[in-house]
Write a protein that holds these residues in place. Structure first.
Motif, PDB file in Angstrom:
ATOM      1  N   UNK A  77       0.906  -1.389   0.041  1.00 12.66           N
ATOM      2  CA  UNK A  77      -0.244   0.106  -0.058  1.00 12.66           C
ATOM      3  C   UNK A  77       0.802   1.313   0.080  1.00 12.66           C
ATOM      4  N   UNK A  78       1.999   1.063   0.499  1.00 16.20           N
ATOM      5  CA  UNK A  78       3.065   2.159   0.529  1.00 16.20           C
ATOM      6  C   UNK A  78       4.344   1.995   0.523  1.00 16.20           C
ATOM      7  N   UNK A  79       5.343   2.784  -0.009  1.00 11.55           N
ATOM      8  CA  UNK A  79       6.642   2.477   0.257  1.00 11.55           C
ATOM      9  C   UNK A  79       7.398   3.332   1.438  1.00 11.55           C
ATOM     10  N   UNK A  80       6.985   4.564   1.575  1.00 14.11           N
ATOM     11  CA  UNK A  80       7.449   5.541   2.685  1.00 14.11           C
ATOM     12  C   UNK A  80       6.225   6.247   3.408  1.00 14.11           C
ATOM     13  N   UNK A  81       6.094   5.483   4.494  1.00 12.58           N
ATOM     14  CA  UNK A  81       6.553   4.398   5.174  1.00 12.58           C
ATOM     15  C   UNK A  81       5.931   3.037   4.282  1.00 12.58           C
ATOM     16  N   UNK A  82       6.656   2.053   4.653  1.00 12.95           N
ATOM     17  CA  UNK A  82       6.435   0.643   3.986  1.00 12.95           C
ATOM     18  C   UNK A  82       4.969   0.196   4.654  1.00 12.95           C
ATOM     19  N   UNK A  83       4.095   0.079   4.163  1.00 16.78           N
ATOM     20  CA  UNK A  83       2.625  -0.477   4.566  1.00 16.78           C
ATOM     21  C   UNK A  83       2.266  -1.640   3.782  1.00 16.78           C
ATOM     22  N   UNK A  84       1.774  -2.611   4.305  1.00 20.34           N
ATOM     23  CA  UNK A  84       1.278  -3.808   3.431  1.00 20.34           C
ATOM     24  C   UNK A  84      -0.194  -4.362   4.138  1.00 20.34           C
ATOM     25  N   UNK A  85      -0.848  -4.752   3.371  1.00 16.72           N
ATOM     26  CA  UNK A  85      -2.179  -5.260   4.021  1.00 16.72           C
ATOM     27  C   UNK A  85      -2.278  -6.845   3.484  1.00 16.72           C
ATOM     28  N   UNK A  86      -2.867  -7.750   4.306  1.00 21.10           N
ATOM     29  CA  UNK A  86      -3.201  -8.957   4.154  1.00 21.10           C
ATOM     30  C   UNK A  86      -4.550  -8.966   4.041  1.00 21.10           C
TER      31      UNK A  86
END
Length: 123
Positions: A77-86
């Motif tokens: 979802x984003x690189x800065x800050x690094x954000x992920x969703x499961x």
């Protein structure tokens, strides 16, 4: 199963967190290297980190790291800050179990239709 449609249980997502942290650390390193390198090249025309070939190599490595997540069915979802969703389902509702750079564990979720603004702690 098509990983683009994968749904994780909390247990499955948490089991991936050690690997997530390893790949995320590499993304953070590459992100910083690229930022420094491109700024130096733009402002000074040179960098101790290299030139255009090093920029291209770092971008390729960054793409490879991001692909690891998407190959698992994890949404970046984003690189800065690094954000992920499961992607997941909790109590019959579509949610995203979310992990943000610096989180020590997977401990948050949000409704799919709300995004990060609706982030809540997992119980």
């Amino acid at each position: 199963m098509d990983t683009a449609e994968r749904e994780f249980t909390v247990t499955e997502a948490r089991a991936l967190i050690p690997e997530v942290k390893e790949h995320a650390a590499e993304i953070v390193r590459l992100r910083a290297d690229l930022a420094e390198l491109t700024l130096d090249l733009r402002t000074r025309g040179a960098s101790e980190r290299g030139g255009i070939p090093e920029v291209k190599a770092a971008e390729a490595r960054l793409d490879e790291e991001i692909a690891w997540f998407t190959d698992q069915g994890i949404e970046v979802k984003g690189l800065a800050p690094f954000l992920i969703d499961f992607p997941a389902v909790l109590d019959g509702r579509s949610v995203r179990l979310c992990w943000l750079e610096g989180d020590p564990e997977l401990a948050w979720y949000h409704r799919t239709d709300l995004g990060l603004a609706g982030r809540r702690p997992l119980t």
